[in-house]
Design an enzyme around this catalytic site. Structure first.
Site, PDB file in Angstrom:
ATOM      1  N   ASP A 152     -68.510 -40.261 121.986  1.00 44.78           N
ATOM      2  CA  ASP A 152     -68.722 -41.462 123.208  1.00 44.78           C
ATOM      3  C   ASP A 152     -68.026 -42.812 122.840  1.00 44.78           C
ATOM      4  O   ASP A 152     -68.044 -43.062 122.015  1.00 44.78           O
ATOM      5  CB  ASP A 152     -69.635 -41.282 123.184  1.00 44.78           C
ATOM      6  CG  ASP A 152     -69.929 -41.986 125.274  1.00 44.78           C
ATOM      7  OD1 ASP A 152     -70.717 -42.047 126.448  1.00 44.78           O
ATOM      8  OD2 ASP A 152     -69.565 -43.258 125.073  1.00 44.78           O
TER       9      ASP A 152
ATOM     10  N   ASN B 176     -75.314 -36.280 133.360  1.00 43.67           N
ATOM     11  CA  ASN B 176     -75.155 -37.145 134.585  1.00 43.67           C
ATOM     12  C   ASN B 176     -74.590 -36.605 135.750  1.00 43.67           C
ATOM     13  O   ASN B 176     -73.783 -36.591 135.930  1.00 43.67           O
ATOM     14  CB  ASN B 176     -75.561 -38.388 133.785  1.00 43.67           C
ATOM     15  CG  ASN B 176     -76.142 -39.210 132.865  1.00 43.67           C
ATOM     16  OD1 ASN B 176     -77.229 -38.726 132.440  1.00 43.67           O
ATOM     17  ND2 ASN B 176     -75.711 -39.678 132.582  1.00 43.67           N
TER      18      ASN B 176
ATOM     19  N   GLN C 244     -74.017 -41.097 136.406  1.00 49.78           N
ATOM     20  CA  GLN C 244     -72.826 -40.576 136.164  1.00 49.78           C
ATOM     21  C   GLN C 244     -71.940 -41.755 136.546  1.00 49.78           C
ATOM     22  O   GLN C 244     -72.022 -42.275 137.838  1.00 49.78           O
ATOM     23  CB  GLN C 244     -72.252 -39.116 137.184  1.00 49.78           C
ATOM     24  CG  GLN C 244     -71.170 -38.795 136.360  1.00 49.78           C
ATOM     25  CD  GLN C 244     -70.847 -37.661 137.651  1.00 49.78           C
ATOM     26  OE1 GLN C 244     -71.535 -37.368 138.822  1.00 49.78           O
ATOM     27  NE2 GLN C 244     -70.141 -36.872 137.255  1.00 49.78           N
TER      28      GLN C 244
ATOM     29  N   HIS D  41     -69.391 -33.371 132.499  1.00 54.88           N
ATOM     30  CA  HIS D  41     -69.120 -33.424 130.826  1.00 54.88           C
ATOM     31  C   HIS D  41     -70.336 -33.539 130.774  1.00 54.88           C
ATOM     32  O   HIS D  41     -71.967 -33.890 131.125  1.00 54.88           O
ATOM     33  CB  HIS D  41     -68.891 -35.399 130.417  1.00 54.88           C
ATOM     34  CG  HIS D  41     -68.876 -36.674 131.311  1.00 54.88           C
ATOM     35  ND1 HIS D  41     -69.004 -37.023 132.837  1.00 54.88           N
ATOM     36  CD2 HIS D  41     -70.636 -37.527 130.963  1.00 54.88           C
ATOM     37  CE1 HIS D  41     -69.854 -37.852 133.253  1.00 54.88           C
ATOM     38  NE2 HIS D  41     -70.850 -38.489 131.703  1.00 54.88           N
TER      39      HIS D  41
ATOM     40  N   HIS E 243     -73.292 -34.801 127.328  1.00 56.59           N
ATOM     41  CA  HIS E 243     -73.666 -36.180 126.126  1.00 56.59           C
ATOM     42  C   HIS E 243     -74.548 -35.003 125.644  1.00 56.59           C
ATOM     43  O   HIS E 243     -75.170 -34.136 126.198  1.00 56.59           O
ATOM     44  CB  HIS E 243     -74.284 -36.956 127.454  1.00 56.59           C
ATOM     45  CG  HIS E 243     -73.960 -37.358 128.304  1.00 56.59           C
ATOM     46  ND1 HIS E 243     -73.179 -38.762 127.736  1.00 56.59           N
ATOM     47  CD2 HIS E 243     -73.666 -37.841 129.475  1.00 56.59           C
ATOM     48  CE1 HIS E 243     -72.654 -39.303 128.494  1.00 56.59           C
ATOM     49  NE2 HIS E 243     -73.179 -38.531 129.685  1.00 56.59           N
TER      50      HIS E 243
HETATM   51  P1  AMP Z   1     -71.862 -40.591 132.373  1.00 53.63           P
HETATM   52  O1  AMP Z   1     -72.574 -42.631 132.722  1.00 53.63           O
HETATM   53  O2  AMP Z   1     -72.561 -40.003 132.264  1.00 53.63           O
HETATM   54  O3  AMP Z   1     -71.090 -40.336 133.309  1.00 53.63           O
HETATM   55  O4  AMP Z   1     -71.178 -40.964 131.080  1.00 53.63           O
HETATM   56  C1  AMP Z   1     -70.064 -41.307 131.063  1.00 53.63           C
HETATM   57  C2  AMP Z   1     -69.550 -41.819 129.478  1.00 53.63           C
HETATM   58  O5  AMP Z   1     -68.309 -42.037 129.042  1.00 53.63           O
HETATM   59  C3  AMP Z   1     -70.734 -42.898 129.056  1.00 53.63           C
HETATM   60  O6  AMP Z   1     -71.723 -42.606 128.135  1.00 53.63           O
HETATM   61  C4  AMP Z   1     -69.120 -43.959 128.503  1.00 53.63           C
HETATM   62  O7  AMP Z   1     -69.495 -44.388 126.953  1.00 53.63           O
HETATM   63  C5  AMP Z   1     -68.208 -42.665 128.208  1.00 53.63           C
HETATM   64  N1  AMP Z   1     -67.271 -43.326 128.396  1.00 53.63           N
HETATM   65  C6  AMP Z   1     -66.000 -44.067 129.135  1.00 53.63           C
HETATM   66  N2  AMP Z   1     -64.826 -44.294 129.086  1.00 53.63           N
HETATM   67  C7  AMP Z   1     -64.306 -44.177 127.748  1.00 53.63           C
HETATM   68  C8  AMP Z   1     -63.496 -43.691 126.834  1.00 53.63           C
HETATM   69  N3  AMP Z   1     -62.270 -43.644 126.947  1.00 53.63           N
HETATM   70  N4  AMP Z   1     -63.788 -43.094 125.737  1.00 53.63           N
HETATM   71  C9  AMP Z   1     -64.519 -42.121 125.307  1.00 53.63           C
HETATM   72  N5  AMP Z   1     -66.199 -42.507 125.878  1.00 53.63           N
HETATM   73  C10 AMP Z   1     -66.087 -43.014 127.489  1.00 53.63           C
END
Ligand code: AMP
Ligand code: ZN
Length: 115
Positions: free
Chosen positions: A31, A88, A95, A101, A103
């Site tokens: 992440d 999420n 989300q 995805h 985590h």
């Molecule tokens: P969510 O809030 O559950 O949708 O999680 C999305 C996650 O994606 C967050 O923890 C972000 O930090 C992560 N994220 C967003 N863009 C990227 C990226 N380009 N590379 C890696 N992680 C990312």
């Protein structure tokens, strides 16, 4: 690939990420904004917006993702102390990226309930 989906682009290698695992069905990467010492995202290569968009045909993919998470957790040294897996889902779930995805969070104690 779903147009303008950042995780589809990561799965396709069009946006760089710290990849830690890849097979024909899923990829896992670090992440970009970790909230724990270990913070990995596991995603299906197939675009599925969220858990509510999964279908019976995704059964094997969903089960496969769980076993990949187990393997990654083991490789990252989380198996003894444990870890947390979070999906999420939509607005109230917090989300922010509309591509399913998991985590994988570890390396510290995870509080309950979540904020
Ligand atoms: P969510 O809030 O559950 O949708 O999680 C999305 C996650 O994606 C967050 O923890 C972000 O930090 C992560 N994220 C967003 N863009 C990227 C990226 N380009 N590379 C890696 N992680 C990312
Ligand atoms: Zn996508």
């Amino acid at each position: 690939m779903h147009q303008d989906c950042i995780f589809c682009k990561i799965a396709a290698g069009e946006i760089p990420a710290k990849m830690i695992y890849e097979d024909d069905q899923v990829v896992a990467f670090l992440d970009i904004n970790p909230v724990a010492p270990v913070h990995v995202l596991v995603i299906p290569k197939k675009h599925i917006a969220n858990l509510m968009d999964t279908q019976p045909e995704d059964l094997a993919l969903l089960g496969h993702a769980m076993l990949v998470i187990k393997q990654i957790a083991s490789q990252l040294g989380l198996s003894d102390d444990g870890f947390r897996v979070v999906v999420n889902t939509k607005h109230n779930g917090g989300q922010t990226v509309p591509h399913l995805h998991w985590h994988v969070l570890g390396g510290r104690f995870m509080n309950w309930p979540p904020g």
